[in-house]
Design a protein around this motif. Structure first.
Motif, PDB file in Angstrom:
ATOM      1  N   ASN A  91       0.818  -1.206   0.000  1.00  0.00           N
ATOM      2  CA  ASN A  91       0.000   0.000   0.000  1.00  0.00           C
ATOM      3  C   ASN A  91       0.858   1.266   0.000  1.00  0.00           C
ATOM      4  N   GLU A  92       0.350   2.322  -0.665  1.00  0.00           N
ATOM      5  CA  GLU A  92       1.062   3.614  -0.663  1.00  0.00           C
ATOM      6  C   GLU A  92       1.349   4.104   0.756  1.00  0.00           C
ATOM      7  N   ARG A  93       0.374   3.888   1.626  1.00  0.00           N
ATOM      8  CA  ARG A  93       0.549   4.383   3.002  1.00  0.00           C
ATOM      9  C   ARG A  93       1.698   3.684   3.707  1.00  0.00           C
ATOM     10  N   GLU A  94       2.063   2.516   3.213  1.00  0.00           N
ATOM     11  CA  GLU A  94       3.175   1.802   3.826  1.00  0.00           C
ATOM     12  C   GLU A  94       4.518   2.252   3.230  1.00  0.00           C
ATOM     13  N   LEU A  98      16.398   4.651  -0.153  1.00  0.00           N
ATOM     14  CA  LEU A  98      15.405   4.168   0.819  1.00  0.00           C
ATOM     15  C   LEU A  98      14.478   3.136   0.178  1.00  0.00           C
ATOM     16  N   LEU A  99      14.156   3.350  -1.102  1.00  0.00           N
ATOM     17  CA  LEU A  99      13.288   2.382  -1.780  1.00  0.00           C
ATOM     18  C   LEU A  99      13.991   1.020  -1.864  1.00  0.00           C
ATOM     19  N   GLY A 100      15.298   1.050  -2.161  1.00  0.00           N
ATOM     20  CA  GLY A 100      16.069  -0.200  -2.202  1.00  0.00           C
ATOM     21  C   GLY A 100      16.015  -0.914  -0.857  1.00  0.00           C
ATOM     22  N   LYS A 101      16.207  -0.142   0.227  1.00  0.00           N
ATOM     23  CA  LYS A 101      16.192  -0.747   1.569  1.00  0.00           C
ATOM     24  C   LYS A 101      14.807  -1.296   1.899  1.00  0.00           C
ATOM     25  N   PHE A 102      13.780  -0.492   1.547  1.00  0.00           N
ATOM     26  CA  PHE A 102      12.407  -0.926   1.821  1.00  0.00           C
ATOM     27  C   PHE A 102      12.124  -2.254   1.123  1.00  0.00           C
ATOM     28  N   LEU A 103      12.519  -2.330  -0.170  1.00  0.00           N
ATOM     29  CA  LEU A 103      12.222  -3.548  -0.932  1.00  0.00           C
ATOM     30  C   LEU A 103      13.067  -4.727  -0.453  1.00  0.00           C
ATOM     31  N   ILE A 154      13.316  17.178  -8.525  1.00  0.00           N
ATOM     32  CA  ILE A 154      12.371  16.156  -8.076  1.00  0.00           C
ATOM     33  C   ILE A 154      12.054  16.392  -6.606  1.00  0.00           C
ATOM     34  N   PRO A 155      10.792  16.786  -6.305  1.00  0.00           N
ATOM     35  CA  PRO A 155      10.456  17.114  -4.924  1.00  0.00           C
ATOM     36  C   PRO A 155      10.194  15.869  -4.074  1.00  0.00           C
ATOM     37  N   LEU A 156      10.935  15.729  -2.988  1.00  0.00           N
ATOM     38  CA  LEU A 156      10.649  14.677  -1.999  1.00  0.00           C
ATOM     39  C   LEU A 156      10.114  15.359  -0.745  1.00  0.00           C
ATOM     40  N   THR A 157       9.702  14.576   0.238  1.00  0.00           N
ATOM     41  CA  THR A 157       9.121  15.205   1.436  1.00  0.00           C
ATOM     42  C   THR A 157      10.190  15.835   2.325  1.00  0.00           C
ATOM     43  N   SER A 168       8.101   5.673   4.060  1.00  0.00           N
ATOM     44  CA  SER A 168       9.429   5.073   4.291  1.00  0.00           C
ATOM     45  C   SER A 168      10.454   5.564   3.279  1.00  0.00           C
ATOM     46  N   CYS A 169       9.990   6.082   2.156  1.00  0.00           N
ATOM     47  CA  CYS A 169      10.911   6.473   1.072  1.00  0.00           C
ATOM     48  C   CYS A 169      10.836   7.969   0.782  1.00  0.00           C
ATOM     49  N   ASN A 170      10.257   8.753   1.704  1.00  0.00           N
ATOM     50  CA  ASN A 170      10.093  10.203   1.522  1.00  0.00           C
ATOM     51  C   ASN A 170       9.439  10.525   0.185  1.00  0.00           C
TER      52      ASN A 170
END
Ligand code: FAD
Length: 489
Positions: A48-51, A148-153, A255-258, A55-57
């Motif tokens: 889910n997006e909320r998950e 962060l996406l790499g770590k999350f996956l 590229i805007p991140l949070t 985690s990846c800003n």
């Protein structure tokens, strides 16, 4: 991504997946934009997006603003939206006006005035409607921190049963049939497998180095071979769009991140060097109110642009940068990763989990690279930048495919290019609307000869441009502000 997707698709087929990653070799760490394929990737894994987004800003992406690519036009910018079903209500007017413009009428052909995605972006909205409002399904993508996406996956993969081994690959060994039987790690561990995925980045240890599969460079038609990455402080407001701004020897991404804005300059080392390019990027960031903190140093990156002659050889398939890379103007690299995964799984299953249909797969993957390449090359070939050797040379690119030549020829002969794209099989890679947005957004038309028609008063029933704008603004008001969407995560 590959480990997660294969685990998900193959775990019930008796396969076990193992991911080997060196703690000493970092991922490339850039690549923060995506196409709508990424949503489908996460949906398929039931993530889910909320998950994953917090985690990846991550932020949402309605499309890409191209700024300063069209300096002969008063607006000098246009937006490339991800086409959505609601566009059917407005795209007709845009396409009709493109034809009218071809025939010399002074009508509005800037895609910005026709597509809801742009109206959303410009007014700070994300791609999701407000709770309680009738849903309008937008096609959208994301921005994210790729580390962060790499770590999350990696964690997701482990949770799903992927074995994750930390170790450095040093050597591969073949069996008698020429397939790789096992690989050896620096600590002497030996890992045997039936099939190997080479995801080792530009180094491509297995496919290009061990299997000696050759690489076809795209340098004769895509000149950019270098990039500088330099983050700045978080944007305010955080808009749901990538910005791609043309500079002297290439273009800059924003590229805007949070938690920050990812910026970079993609350029050709034949025309400038890292030091001068960094100065230009820093100046550009200053002029566009992107604050870079004093301690932030820039990363200098060399890019290998092209594709391998075959992505799947014996029992090895390369994926990601090991397989190929088209410069990041439309953020298509992970899109190719996902396409390759899907095609591989389909081919592998159809071939009863043997290597039998490799050539079908290789042809399909290669065609995808070439299809995306045509669209990217077109940005350079038809550029209307007034000054500079780089942009003049881009206009004079000679190595363009027969397909791209046919499309540009049809456009110059004032034809509807949709059936042309369809006949050439090019709609598999970019929809006709994307081609129209690019060519019309660039103002790639012959001179206006008849100024009687003005504004978008054909194609959208009898309504005029103002009514089109009202329609888009009313629909946009049904959407949630991007920053509210991010806060809700
Ligand atoms: C300037 C730039 C901008 C980009 N922008 C975008 C974008 O906007 N959108 C997009 O989709 N893509 C973009 N990309 C591409 C994107 O960065 C990559 O497709 C993506 O990060 C995947 O990279 P990769 O996994 O193939 O390689 P890498 O990130 O380089 O990862 C290689 C992995 O292999 C491992 N490894 C390497 N050698 C060994 C070894 N000997 N032993 C064990 N493990 C090893 C490393 O530890 C690492 O985990 C961009 C690329 C560049 C250069």
């Amino acid at each position: 991504m590959a480990a997660n997707a294969f685990q998900h698709a193959l775990k019930n087929e008796g396969f076990s997946i193992c991911l080997v990653e060196s703690p000493d070799i970092a991922t490339i760490g850039v690549g923060e934009g995506s196409t709508p394929h990424l949503k489908r990737f996460f949906d398929n894994l039931n993530i889910n997006e909320r998950e994953w987004m917090p985690s990846c800003n991550a932020t949402y992406k309605n499309g890409i603003s191209f700024i300063d690519w069209t300096e002969h036009l008063p607006e000098n910018r246009y937006f490339h939206p991800f086409p959505s079903i609601i566009d059917r209500q407005t795209a007709g007017a845009f396409l009709n006006n493109c034809m009218a413009r071809h025939h010399g009428h002074s009508v509005d052909v800037n895609p910005d005035h026709y597509f809801l995605a742009k109206t959303l972006s410009a007014n700070g909205y994300g791609p999701l409607t407000l709770p309680g409002q009738p849903s309008i399904a937008m096609n959208y993508a994301y921005h994210f921190d790729s580390n962060l996406l790499g770590k999350f996956l990696a964690k997701k993969g482990k949770d799903a049963g992927v074995a994750h081994i930390q170790g450095k690959f040093v050597k591969a060994y073949n069996n008698e049939s020429g397939d790789i039987s096992h690989i050896e790690l620096q600590d002497k561990r030996k890992l045997h497998a039936d099939f190997f995925i080479d995801a080792t980045g530009f180094a491509s240890y297995l496919l290009q180095q061990h299997c000696d599969v050759k690489f076809d460079s795209f340098e004769s038609s895509l000149f950019n071979d270098s990039a500088i990455a330099l983050p700045s402080e978080v944007a305010s407001p955080i808009l749901a769009e990538t910005k791609a701004t043309a500079l002297t020897h290439g273009w800059a991404w924003h590229i805007p991140l949070t938690n920050r804005t990812g910026n970079g300059y993609v350029f050709s080392s034949k025309y400038t060097n890292f030091e001068d390019a960094e100065l230009e990027l820093r100046k550009h960031l200053g002029e566009t109110n992107n604050t870079v903190s004093e301690n932030t140093s820039a990363r200098h990156i060399k890019m290998k642009v092209g594709q391998v002659k075959k992505s799947w050889c014996n029992n090895v398939m390369a994926i990601g940068l090991a397989q190929g890379f088209i410069e990041p103007l439309e953020a298509t690299a992970l899109h190719m990763v996902m396409d390759s995964i899907d095609l591989f799984l389909q081919t592998f299953k159809n071939g009863e989990y043997k290597n039998s249909d490799r050539s079908t797969f290789n042809k399909a993957v290669s065609n995808r690279y070439l299809g995306i390449k045509d669209y990217i090359v077109c940005h350079y070939k038809v550029n209307q930048k007034a000054k500079g050797e780089y942009w003049t040379d881009c206009r004079n690119i000679e190595d363009i495919s027969d397909n791209l030549k046919t499309v540009l020829d049809a456009w110059q002969h004032k034809q509807d290019i949709t059936p042309v794209l369809e006949k050439l099989g090019m709609l598999n890679y970019y929809p006709a609307i994307s081609w129209y947005c690019l060519l019309a957004g660039y103002g790639y038309f012959s001179h206006v000869t008849n100024t009687k028609l003005d504004n978008a008063n054909i194609g959208f029933g009898q309504q005029d441009k103002a009514r089109m704008q009202t329609f888009l603004k009313q629909r946009a008001a049904q959407f949630t502000l991007h920053e509210d969407l991010l806060r809700a995560k």
